[in-house]
Design a protein around this motif. Structure first.
Motif, PDB file in Angstrom:
ATOM      1  N   CYS A 172      27.151  26.145  41.423  1.00 53.29           N
ATOM      2  CA  CYS A 172      28.500  25.682  41.105  1.00 53.29           C
ATOM      3  C   CYS A 172      28.529  24.157  41.013  1.00 53.29           C
ATOM      4  O   CYS A 172      28.107  23.477  41.945  1.00 53.29           O
ATOM      5  N   CYS A 202      31.003  31.719  44.969  1.00 51.99           N
ATOM      6  CA  CYS A 202      32.050  30.803  45.427  1.00 51.99           C
ATOM      7  C   CYS A 202      33.324  31.033  44.608  1.00 51.99           C
ATOM      8  O   CYS A 202      33.303  31.670  43.556  1.00 51.99           O
ATOM      9  N   VAL A 205      31.153  22.395  41.160  1.00 53.55           N
ATOM     10  CA  VAL A 205      32.270  21.876  41.961  1.00 53.55           C
ATOM     11  C   VAL A 205      31.843  21.756  43.429  1.00 53.55           C
ATOM     12  O   VAL A 205      31.882  20.673  44.013  1.00 53.55           O
ATOM     13  N   CYS A 206      31.415  22.870  44.030  1.00 55.61           N
ATOM     14  CA  CYS A 206      31.110  22.855  45.466  1.00 55.61           C
ATOM     15  C   CYS A 206      29.611  22.964  45.748  1.00 55.61           C
ATOM     16  O   CYS A 206      29.210  22.971  46.905  1.00 55.61           O
ATOM     17  N   HIS A 256      34.894  29.250  42.686  1.00 60.90           N
ATOM     18  CA  HIS A 256      34.983  28.591  41.378  1.00 60.90           C
ATOM     19  C   HIS A 256      34.297  29.374  40.267  1.00 60.90           C
ATOM     20  O   HIS A 256      34.438  29.059  39.094  1.00 60.90           O
TER      21      HIS A 256
HETATM   22 ZN   LIG Z   1      32.102  26.474  43.889  1.00 59.55          ZN
END
Ligand SMILES: [Zn+2]
Length: 273
Positions: free
Chosen positions: A69, A104, A71-72, A106
């Motif tokens: 991911c 996750c 994002v995270c 996202h």
């Molecule tokens: Zn994520």
């Protein structure tokens, strides 16, 4: 939820399982043609055995790293058959429910491509829909707010190269805005009211990724990066720009391959296929 502990299949175990699966399919087909025909009990027992093998195959497929991911930075692990398209994972008709490792919040959808690297097509008994040979994006999905695509490369044991293309976003769009996952020809989802729904998405594909890389909407995992670190940069930095191959939808069954043009936004009547 409690994770079941299962021992992943080895190649030999996987091959033996598929051989037995196919032998049972043959026995069922021959049995219903035979005169006198196989009894219902006998047929049901074979079907039951076949279904158990199918379930075991999916439960014990290796779970591997296919993306990360942006994002995270959580890893995306998925079931995958790295040995060949004779594996049921590649064959939509043979899909069954199985447990994937948790993703996750996202993660949106996993699509993909498969390059045969000039090798002959080799599939299994049911049709595989592995995507085109060259990694691509679907602008209708990638244009959704906060959406990013991450392209990775997985060398397969049979000499082909798989390209998982995973979409992640900070804000999940309504489910109907997404698309059918890798290897699937129709999109099953749960609508905003919680009801099961399905459709066939035909949003056009884009193979020229430069502008998307420039905008930071396409990121990648470098070839042979065991750590699967997220990378981004200028279009020149993108490592899969030189991948050559068919920019069409491959359909592979046994040693037969047909190609159909990529989707072009056409209307599909799913009941008239
Ligand atoms: Zn994520």
């Amino acid at each position: 939820m409690e994770q079941r502990v299962v021992k992943p299949l080895t190649k030999d175990e996987r091959d033996a399982l598929l051989e037995e699966f196919n032998a049972i399919q043959d026995a069922i087909q021959e049995g219903v043609k035979k005169k006198p025909r196989m009894s219902d009990d006998e047929r049901d027992a074979l079907r039951d055995k076949r279904d158990k093998l199918r379930q075991e195959y999916f439960d014990r497929l290796p779970r591997i790293l296919v993306s990360r991911c942006p994002v995270c930075k959580t890893e995306l692990m998925r079931a995958f058959d790295p040995w060949g398209l004779d594996g049921l994972w590649w064959q939509e008709e043979e899909f069954t429910e199985f447990e994937e490792p948790p993703a996750c919040e996202h993660f949106a959808v996993l699509t993909g491509a498969l390059n045969l690297n000039g090798l002959p097509p080799l599939g299994g008994r049911s049709q595989a829909n592995p995507g085109p040979e060259v990694p691509y994006v679907i602008p209708a999905v990638l244009d959704l707010p906060t959406m990013t695509a991450v392209i990775a490369q997985i060398p397969m044991e049979n000499g082909y190269t798989a390209f998982p293309i995973a979409y992640f976003c900070e804000r999940q769009p309504p489910p109907e805005a997404l698309t059918q996952p890798w290897r699937e020809t129709s999109y099953n989802y749960t609508d905003v009211e919680g009801n099961p729904a399905w459709t066939v998405k035909t949003d056009p594909w884009e193979f020229e990724l430069g502008p998307w890389i420039q905008k930071g909407k396409v990121k990648w995992i470098a070839p042979n990066d065991d750590q699967f670190q997220i990378r981004s940069g200028a279009p020149n930095d993108y490592p899969y720009a030189d991948v050559e191959g068919l920019r069409e939808q491959l359909q592979i069954t046994d040693e037969e391959m047909i190609t159909i043009p990529p989707p072009a936004g056409e209307d599909v009547d799913p009941f008239n296929e």
